[in-house]
Design a protein around this motif. Sequence first.
Motif, short mmCIF file in Angstrom:
data_model
loop_
_atom_site.label_atom_id
_atom_site.label_comp_id
_atom_site.label_asym_id
_atom_site.label_seq_id
_atom_site.Cartn_x
_atom_site.Cartn_y
_atom_site.Cartn_z
N LEU A 25 0.85 -1.18 0.00
CA LEU A 25 0.00 0.00 0.00
C LEU A 25 0.90 1.23 0.00
O LEU A 25 1.86 1.30 0.77
CB LEU A 25 -0.89 0.00 1.25
N PHE A 27 0.83 5.57 0.13
CA PHE A 27 -0.02 6.70 0.47
C PHE A 27 0.86 7.86 0.92
O PHE A 27 2.06 7.71 1.15
CB PHE A 27 -1.01 6.32 1.57
N ARG A 29 1.46 10.68 3.81
CA ARG A 29 1.15 11.08 5.19
C ARG A 29 2.12 12.20 5.57
O ARG A 29 3.32 12.05 5.42
CB ARG A 29 1.29 9.90 6.14
N GLU A 34 4.62 7.09 1.91
CA GLU A 34 4.91 5.92 2.75
C GLU A 34 4.46 4.67 2.01
O GLU A 34 3.52 4.70 1.22
CB GLU A 34 4.18 6.02 4.09
N LEU A 36 3.70 0.42 2.72
CA LEU A 36 3.42 -0.52 3.79
C LEU A 36 3.09 -1.88 3.20
O LEU A 36 2.19 -1.97 2.35
CB LEU A 36 2.22 0.03 4.58
N ALA A 51 -3.47 -4.54 7.38
CA ALA A 51 -2.23 -3.81 7.61
C ALA A 51 -1.99 -3.66 9.11
O ALA A 51 -2.93 -3.57 9.89
CB ALA A 51 -2.29 -2.44 6.96
N THR A 53 -1.17 -1.10 11.50
CA THR A 53 -1.24 0.36 11.48
C THR A 53 -0.66 0.99 12.75
O THR A 53 -1.08 2.08 13.15
CB THR A 53 -2.68 0.84 11.24
N LEU A 58 -4.36 5.18 8.68
CA LEU A 58 -4.19 5.33 7.23
C LEU A 58 -5.04 6.48 6.73
O LEU A 58 -6.10 6.78 7.29
CB LEU A 58 -4.59 4.04 6.52
N ALA A 62 -5.49 5.84 -1.08
CA ALA A 62 -4.21 5.15 -1.19
C ALA A 62 -4.14 4.42 -2.52
O ALA A 62 -5.12 4.37 -3.27
CB ALA A 62 -4.05 4.16 -0.04
N TYR A 100 -9.13 -3.26 5.76
CA TYR A 100 -9.71 -2.17 5.00
C TYR A 100 -10.21 -2.68 3.65
O TYR A 100 -9.74 -3.71 3.17
CB TYR A 100 -8.64 -1.09 4.71
#
Length: 118
Positions: A25, A27, A29, A34, A36, A51, A53, A58, A62, A100
């Motif tokens: 993933l 995204f 931030r 980042e 993951l 994930a 987290t 999150l 993403a 998710y």
Amino acid sequence: MTRVTRTVSTESLRRLLDHPPRATLAFVRDGAIEVLPVAFRLVEGRYLFGADTAGGPLPAKAKLLIDDGPWYFDLRGTWMRGGIGRCEPPSGGDPALDWYELAPEKTVAWHYGELRDS
């Protein structure tokens, strides 16, 4: 002049989506990108991922990448970009992870072993 493409439909990668060797993933931030590693499950057409987290919540959007293949003609994969929201762990999904669902707004799929004229 014809063009060569490596683009395929996401559905043509169903075996990869059913048994992904890796999923990631990506995204943004706090202004930084980042990445993951995640657990991925395709369940009744829904893109679910689990994930850890611990690094923080999150964001709402993403990009999910699923790929495979160590050699050029084995390279195949797909990415989906879209909104994400919490969901229940799927059957067989690790309950220790936060789960998710990604609702794709854009999807791209490729398979270099299927190069052909477009």
